[in-house]
Design an enzyme around this catalytic site. Sequence first.
Site, mmCIF file in Angstrom:
data_model
loop_
_atom_site.group_PDB
_atom_site.id
_atom_site.type_symbol
_atom_site.label_atom_id
_atom_site.label_comp_id
_atom_site.label_asym_id
_atom_site.label_seq_id
_atom_site.Cartn_x
_atom_site.Cartn_y
_atom_site.Cartn_z
ATOM 1 N N TRP A 77 4.822 -13.306 -1.186
ATOM 2 C CA TRP A 77 3.602 -12.554 -0.893
ATOM 3 C C TRP A 77 3.729 -11.098 -1.341
ATOM 4 O O TRP A 77 4.776 -10.481 -1.225
ATOM 5 C CB TRP A 77 3.326 -12.574 0.605
ATOM 6 C CG TRP A 77 3.119 -13.946 1.159
ATOM 7 C CD1 TRP A 77 2.874 -15.110 0.476
ATOM 8 C CD2 TRP A 77 3.148 -14.293 2.533
ATOM 9 N NE1 TRP A 77 2.737 -16.147 1.346
ATOM 10 C CE2 TRP A 77 2.906 -15.682 2.627
ATOM 11 C CE3 TRP A 77 3.357 -13.570 3.717
ATOM 12 C CZ2 TRP A 77 2.851 -16.349 3.840
ATOM 13 C CZ3 TRP A 77 3.311 -14.244 4.925
ATOM 14 C CH2 TRP A 77 3.055 -15.618 4.983
ATOM 15 N N GLU A 121 -8.564 -4.651 5.610
ATOM 16 C CA GLU A 121 -8.409 -5.734 6.566
ATOM 17 C C GLU A 121 -8.998 -5.269 7.889
ATOM 18 O O GLU A 121 -8.744 -4.140 8.318
ATOM 19 C CB GLU A 121 -6.937 -6.097 6.755
ATOM 20 C CG GLU A 121 -6.326 -6.754 5.548
ATOM 21 C CD GLU A 121 -4.837 -6.990 5.722
ATOM 22 O OE1 GLU A 121 -4.246 -6.387 6.638
ATOM 23 O OE2 GLU A 121 -4.264 -7.758 4.943
ATOM 24 N N GLU A 145 -7.523 0.206 6.683
ATOM 25 C CA GLU A 145 -7.261 -1.050 7.370
ATOM 26 C C GLU A 145 -7.158 -0.926 8.880
ATOM 27 O O GLU A 145 -6.596 0.039 9.395
ATOM 28 C CB GLU A 145 -5.935 -1.649 6.877
ATOM 29 C CG GLU A 145 -5.922 -2.015 5.402
ATOM 30 C CD GLU A 145 -4.671 -2.775 5.029
ATOM 31 O OE1 GLU A 145 -4.789 -3.944 4.650
ATOM 32 O OE2 GLU A 145 -3.575 -2.196 5.155
ATOM 33 N N ARG A 205 -4.418 1.977 10.585
ATOM 34 C CA ARG A 205 -4.105 1.778 11.999
ATOM 35 C C ARG A 205 -3.098 0.646 12.048
ATOM 36 O O ARG A 205 -3.377 -0.483 11.654
ATOM 37 C CB ARG A 205 -5.366 1.427 12.798
ATOM 38 C CG ARG A 205 -5.085 1.100 14.244
ATOM 39 C CD ARG A 205 -6.330 0.712 15.032
ATOM 40 N NE ARG A 205 -5.915 0.133 16.318
ATOM 41 C CZ ARG A 205 -5.758 -1.163 16.538
ATOM 42 N NH1 ARG A 205 -6.023 -2.058 15.578
ATOM 43 N NH2 ARG A 205 -5.347 -1.591 17.714
ATOM 44 N N ALA A 206 -1.897 0.943 12.529
ATOM 45 C CA ALA A 206 -0.777 0.019 12.380
ATOM 46 C C ALA A 206 -1.038 -1.294 13.115
ATOM 47 O O ALA A 206 -1.544 -1.311 14.243
ATOM 48 C CB ALA A 206 0.504 0.662 12.895
ATOM 49 N N ASP A 207 -0.647 -2.389 12.477
ATOM 50 C CA ASP A 207 -0.714 -3.711 13.080
ATOM 51 C C ASP A 207 0.669 -4.214 13.470
ATOM 52 O O ASP A 207 0.795 -5.312 14.021
ATOM 53 C CB ASP A 207 -1.363 -4.696 12.111
ATOM 54 C CG ASP A 207 -0.562 -4.859 10.842
ATOM 55 O OD1 ASP A 207 0.141 -5.869 10.713
ATOM 56 O OD2 ASP A 207 -0.607 -3.969 9.967
ATOM 57 N N GLN A 218 0.816 -1.205 0.000
ATOM 58 C CA GLN A 218 0.000 0.000 0.000
ATOM 59 C C GLN A 218 0.862 1.273 0.000
ATOM 60 O O GLN A 218 2.043 1.235 0.335
ATOM 61 C CB GLN A 218 -0.925 0.000 1.221
ATOM 62 C CG GLN A 218 -2.054 -1.015 1.149
ATOM 63 C CD GLN A 218 -1.661 -2.418 1.541
ATOM 64 O OE1 GLN A 218 -0.487 -2.704 1.775
ATOM 65 N NE2 GLN A 218 -2.635 -3.317 1.611
ATOM 66 N N TYR A 237 -6.509 -6.963 13.250
ATOM 67 C CA TYR A 237 -6.022 -8.285 13.653
ATOM 68 C C TYR A 237 -6.097 -8.499 15.160
ATOM 69 O O TYR A 237 -6.289 -9.612 15.638
ATOM 70 C CB TYR A 237 -4.542 -8.453 13.271
ATOM 71 C CG TYR A 237 -4.239 -8.477 11.811
ATOM 72 C CD1 TYR A 237 -5.237 -8.622 10.852
ATOM 73 C CD2 TYR A 237 -2.924 -8.371 11.377
ATOM 74 C CE1 TYR A 237 -4.929 -8.648 9.511
ATOM 75 C CE2 TYR A 237 -2.607 -8.396 10.034
ATOM 76 C CZ TYR A 237 -3.613 -8.536 9.107
ATOM 77 O OH TYR A 237 -3.302 -8.573 7.784
#
Length: 602
Positions: free
Chosen positions: A193, A499, A477, A444-446, A171, A502
């Site tokens: 990936w 997404e 996300e 929003r950082a994962d 992204q 998580y």
Amino acid sequence: MPHFPMDSPDSVRSLPARRSVLGAMAATAAAPTLLGLSSPASAASAAPVAQPRALPGGGDLGPNVIVFDPSTSGIQAKLDEVFRQQESAQFGTGRYALLFKPGTYNGLNAQLGFYTSIAGLGLSPDDTAINGDVTVDAGWFNGNATQNFWRSAENLALTPVSGTNRWAVAQAAPFRRMHVKGGLNLAPTGYGWASGGYIADSRIDGSVGPYSQQQWYTRDSSVGGWANAVWNMVFSGVQGAPAQSFPNPPYTTLDTTPVSREKPFLYLNGSEYRVFLPERRTNARGTTWGSGTPRGTSLPLTQFYVAKPGVTAATLNAALTQGLHLLLTPGIYHLDQPIQVNRAGTVVLGLGYATLTPDNGVTALRTADVDGVRLAGFLIDAGPVNSSTLLEVGPTGASANHSANPTTVQDVFIRIGGAGAGKATTSMVINSRHTIIDHTWVWRADHGTGVGWETNRADYGIRVNGDDVLATGLFVEHFNKYDVQWYGQRGRTIFFQNEKAYDAPNQAAIQNGSVKGYAAYKVADSVTTHEGWGLGSYCYYNVDPTIVQHNGFAAPNTPGVKFHDLLVVSLGGQGQYEHVVNETGAPTSGTSTVPSTVVSYP
């Protein structure tokens, strides 16, 4: 996001955790000018003593804008030096713009790392020819390209050494106004990936090979062919695009883009820097530059306040009040008050991922309800004190008609956490009618630092209140509640990638009243007309894989609200969806990564 190999989409190879495997300024601006550009004389001598000193327009572009011409020695060495610094600096502070004057350059391989932009300085991509490559690969991350964020290529003609240029990005990595005299490979070496991406106003003479890319959006371009699809490939206004065939293969193809206006860009007119402002197009198809000079207007750099890191928000606002536009040179800008854009036609253009950080809970940037504001090419990084919003286009209740001259938000990216603790209740709010959101990643950082369910709390990604808003290339996300909320009438979205968060600790943490989870894309019950094409939502509830998400999309069940080509995916069985949209669409199940799809709704 995790990617499952194309040849065995149902398998999970030891699935890793996503992407974690996976005042003083005025003096600066008046410094000696670049390329002989003269700054206007200060008005201070004619003003009363009590009057503030007029801020100069134009000036030097600063140390992190590196300008080359064909006679420059050591170009490859400089490119390599920047790449070594930025290759794996995902949350670092370095920011660079690599600019090439018109001409021909031979034998270059410009490898791009984080926060690095490369661009030609011609009016057309073909004015700046590189016999060589502009490369993004994933060697730094063991062949996994899902974290190749925040880099860009623009306004160049490439003749790749091998015949094919590699652009393996995720992204926030736009490929704009590019002419590739050959093919384009969107996968990393080894076909690992990959999770991208966005192309606009570009011509690829050969074929585009997505290979392992999970999703992609291409707008107003020309391609010699398109090799394959994984989950969601969307085209609007693209000559040579594959025919509509969702879900097998998953191509969503619109013949034209309803409304578009390309991103502003810096170029040289002789020795004078100017910023070109492309005109608005309706029912657009193909590039803006294919038949010669693009249509639009331009502004001299002397009409811009050339900002450098360290400048205060008060100085930026003084420049805007004075009638100047803003050019944000590469770096990080700390703000203790919002940048306020009040004048119609104002341009705020960032170079090299210039980053705005609100330090004390303020909104980073707001606009008035005026025509033709252009916001482009910068990153907003939430600060440690919660901001109610980070970007506001138009004030609450904005209602003016901007159909002839809309505001555009292009390559404006928002991040909450990752580079450090950050919080924001709602990241982007669009109040002005007819606004065009053309490529954004609101994240929003994962992974990174300052990451946790409450640590980088951010309930909502984008809220659209204005009517007649168009989004082309919407990536949002991991928000704690709704990723997108749409309240305006006659909204349209072409391509959406999402997404869910998580890190939800359990089912109760995401419960939405009696509904299991917050939809990724929610159209308000009051909306009577809305349309979307090529929209996807993925879940990967790795903290609690038993979490169930009722649906990816929620909307009023009315004939005027229409969706085309929707999908939801459970990544490796880490959480499941019960439906795709409302109560429609089969559930995901087991560890399958095969999407559940709905071709048309209602």
